[in-house]
Design a protein around this motif. Sequence first.
Motif, PDB file in Angstrom:
ATOM      1  N   GLN A  73       0.710  10.594   9.537  1.00 46.68           N
ATOM      2  CA  GLN A  73      -0.511  10.573   8.736  1.00 46.68           C
ATOM      3  C   GLN A  73      -0.508  11.681   7.690  1.00 46.68           C
ATOM      4  OE1 GLN A  73      -3.762  10.823  11.497  1.00 46.68           O
ATOM      5  NE2 GLN A  73      -3.498   8.730  12.267  1.00 46.68           N
ATOM      6  N   GLY A  74      -0.041  12.864   8.072  1.00 45.74           N
ATOM      7  CA  GLY A  74       0.014  13.962   7.114  1.00 45.74           C
ATOM      8  C   GLY A  74       0.961  13.684   5.962  1.00 45.74           C
ATOM      9  N   ILE A  75       2.118  13.132   6.271  1.00 47.28           N
ATOM     10  CA  ILE A  75       3.072  12.807   5.207  1.00 47.28           C
ATOM     11  C   ILE A  75       2.502  11.732   4.281  1.00 47.28           C
ATOM     12  CG2 ILE A  75       5.361  11.861   4.750  1.00 47.28           C
ATOM     13  CD1 ILE A  75       6.332  13.146   7.288  1.00 47.28           C
ATOM     14  N   LYS A  76       1.823  10.756   4.851  1.00 43.79           N
ATOM     15  CA  LYS A  76       1.238   9.688   4.030  1.00 43.79           C
ATOM     16  C   LYS A  76       0.130  10.238   3.126  1.00 43.79           C
ATOM     17  CE  LYS A  76       0.594   5.801   6.070  1.00 43.79           C
ATOM     18  NZ  LYS A  76       0.028   4.715   6.914  1.00 43.79           N
ATOM     19  N   LEU A  77      -0.724  11.110   3.661  1.00 47.09           N
ATOM     20  CA  LEU A  77      -1.789  11.700   2.846  1.00 47.09           C
ATOM     21  C   LEU A  77      -1.213  12.565   1.727  1.00 47.09           C
ATOM     22  CD1 LEU A  77      -4.334  12.715   5.638  1.00 47.09           C
ATOM     23  CD2 LEU A  77      -4.629  10.913   3.938  1.00 47.09           C
ATOM     24  N   MET A 131      -9.700  12.186  -0.768  1.00 51.94           N
ATOM     25  CA  MET A 131      -8.373  12.605  -0.319  1.00 51.94           C
ATOM     26  C   MET A 131      -8.399  14.003   0.282  1.00 51.94           C
ATOM     27  SD  MET A 131      -5.794  11.222  -3.285  1.00 51.94           S
ATOM     28  CE  MET A 131      -5.412   9.480  -3.440  1.00 51.94           C
ATOM     29  N   VAL A 132      -9.155  14.909  -0.342  1.00 52.57           N
ATOM     30  CA  VAL A 132      -9.232  16.276   0.167  1.00 52.57           C
ATOM     31  C   VAL A 132      -9.902  16.304   1.532  1.00 52.57           C
ATOM     32  CG1 VAL A 132     -10.314  18.526  -0.219  1.00 52.57           C
ATOM     33  CG2 VAL A 132      -9.139  17.372  -2.095  1.00 52.57           C
ATOM     34  N   SER A 154       1.754  12.314   0.354  1.00 49.72           N
ATOM     35  CA  SER A 154       2.433  11.454  -0.621  1.00 49.72           C
ATOM     36  C   SER A 154       1.433  10.768  -1.538  1.00 49.72           C
ATOM     37  CB  SER A 154       3.281  10.409   0.115  1.00 49.72           C
ATOM     38  OG  SER A 154       3.898   9.529  -0.791  1.00 49.72           O
ATOM     39  N   GLY A 155       0.329  10.273  -0.976  1.00 48.74           N
ATOM     40  CA  GLY A 155      -0.686   9.628  -1.809  1.00 48.74           C
ATOM     41  C   GLY A 155      -1.347  10.594  -2.777  1.00 48.74           C
ATOM     42  N   LEU A 156      -1.639  11.803  -2.320  1.00 47.40           N
ATOM     43  CA  LEU A 156      -2.261  12.796  -3.193  1.00 47.40           C
ATOM     44  C   LEU A 156      -1.308  13.220  -4.307  1.00 47.40           C
ATOM     45  CD1 LEU A 156      -4.574  14.722  -3.861  1.00 47.40           C
ATOM     46  CD2 LEU A 156      -3.656  16.316  -2.158  1.00 47.40           C
ATOM     47  N   ARG A 157      -0.057  13.438  -3.972  1.00 54.80           N
ATOM     48  CA  ARG A 157       0.916  13.833  -4.995  1.00 54.80           C
ATOM     49  C   ARG A 157       1.064  12.749  -6.061  1.00 54.80           C
ATOM     50  NH1 ARG A 157       5.625  11.959  -5.501  1.00 54.80           N
ATOM     51  NH2 ARG A 157       5.631  11.138  -3.379  1.00 54.80           N
ATOM     52  N   HIS A 158       1.165  11.497  -5.632  1.00 52.69           N
ATOM     53  CA  HIS A 158       1.335  10.414  -6.598  1.00 52.69           C
ATOM     54  C   HIS A 158       0.096  10.258  -7.480  1.00 52.69           C
ATOM     55  CE1 HIS A 158       3.053   6.702  -8.169  1.00 52.69           C
ATOM     56  NE2 HIS A 158       1.872   6.128  -7.997  1.00 52.69           N
ATOM     57  N   TYR A 159      -1.079  10.436  -6.913  1.00 48.22           N
ATOM     58  CA  TYR A 159      -2.299  10.293  -7.715  1.00 48.22           C
ATOM     59  C   TYR A 159      -2.400  11.405  -8.757  1.00 48.22           C
ATOM     60  CZ  TYR A 159      -7.215   9.704  -8.898  1.00 48.22           C
ATOM     61  OH  TYR A 159      -8.393   9.510  -9.583  1.00 48.22           O
ATOM     62  N   LEU A 160      -2.046  12.621  -8.388  1.00 47.30           N
ATOM     63  CA  LEU A 160      -2.057  13.711  -9.363  1.00 47.30           C
ATOM     64  C   LEU A 160      -1.032  13.472 -10.470  1.00 47.30           C
ATOM     65  CD1 LEU A 160      -2.404  16.830  -7.022  1.00 47.30           C
ATOM     66  CD2 LEU A 160      -4.187  15.711  -8.367  1.00 47.30           C
TER      67      LEU A 160
END
Length: 535
Positions: free
Chosen positions: A458-462, A424-425, A464-470
């Motif tokens: 793409q930035g918003i999707k990345l 993700m990073v 959102s995915g990182l926030r939810h995973y954390l």
Amino acid sequence: MEEDLDDFSVNQRPAKRSGEDDGLVASTREPVPEEYVENAKAIVQETLNGLLEHVDAFGEKTRETAERVKEAGVLNRATGRGLEGEEVVGLSGDSREEVRIEDLVRCENALLSKSTMILAHLGEETQRLNRIAHETIYPMLATLGERPDDEESLSESELRRSFAEKLQPLQDTLLFMEQLRAVTCNLFSQLAVVSSTYTAYTPYQSVRLAWSFDTLGHALAIGLGIDETVRNNRSLGATLTSFKRAVLVLRAKPEQFGMSEVDVASLDSAIVIVEKQLFTCSFFASVLDQLTSTEQTDRFIKELAGAALELNEGAIARLNTKKELLNDKRTLLSTLCLTILHSRLILDIPDIKLCSRAWEVVKACVLVPVTTTVAICPETVLDMHLSPAARECVGNDMLASATSLRRETLANIDETFPAKLHDMVTKSVAWLSRFTAVPTVESSLSITMNSRVELFQQGIKLASGLRHYLQEVVHLHVSLDSPITKRRVRLISRGVELLQATHEALTRKVNLSVEIQHVLNFLADRIYRIMVRPG
């Protein structure tokens, strides 16, 4: 013109019909008198001349108005004042055309038009309530009762302030809940009528109406989110206690606060209503009981199950892939609500396939988000609200099975967390480099704008995915009472820093765009003033 009128008089005579009198037909074959032709020509010519005069006058008036506006604008910019004695001309317009849904949804089947229009209205109202919940209701309920200090005792002034600052928002929340209940029940009734009435259902035989069923699921999810937010806010209990203490103080000395016994009694009843309807976290269950109080047709139940299954399979298939949509996880929460509703409509014969797909959500997601700050454990929702027969399909020990899955996930987190976070990073850093770089201007404006919009999405999707995973990683440790190691803390901090960098990049671009537009307008005005001199 005269020849055309002659042709018209000859060629447009009615043909002879069977059974008509020959004398009558013969009378229609007589030529049109010349004076009639002359009169018709004069009338047509007069009408055309009037139209031409009107067009010429309108064009002349338009040119005069344009010249006056231009001269007034030049003098305003050059000298700071307009023409004396001249009237100010203002041109106003609206680029949007107000078109009613009733005008768009219209066909020969009146019942189809009416039902489609109603579903569209209810869907729009659900979206409006969803925005209000995300912007106002959820943040207020999540932070209500928090105090800057740790003092347990409250002074009388703080008790009085509790009514003004805390009771009113809670009463507004109750009004919002009643609106949500009305919209949900109305939408459910309309879908039931469409499926039960044969005349209305016939045009929908080849349509799943997935959007309307998804809207119903989202409406139920809003109520579920309210219950979950209240349940997670541990400060609300202290707020309720302060309300009751304030009522005791007011009841002891009502005249000191300019109140009567009737006013104190009304405040007491308001607190009881808030405690009963909001603090018990039973709003979602009460809406379900109201929806399932009447029997529904087999056709409607089948359509409900089909729509829920279709939405569930589509969201699960896209989950954690490049095709995942921003609202897929919220769609999963909507499908869980529809599954619960379906199980409550048929208590004895559950849909095994639908229940198994709901269990797939438990396996795929540790949390399903209601908002960016509120999330729900899917196994908890299913265990609390599924019918007993549906729980047997999934397994009576649903919570134990889900807890076992969570423990396995937490046991392997030292292997999965660094790898997934690194992926993700890497993607987020690559996106940041492209987003902050100077954009490449293509030959076509549409191609340039499409690429920028796609990069923004793409930035918003990345993010959102990182926030939810954390959030899922933190929830695993909190729910299982597991300590967080230093390595995991560093990884979480790294993800949070990246989220902050993404947020700053997005907001900086937005602010920069606004500033650039302002600077361009300012420079254009200055250049115009330099070039234009007073005559």
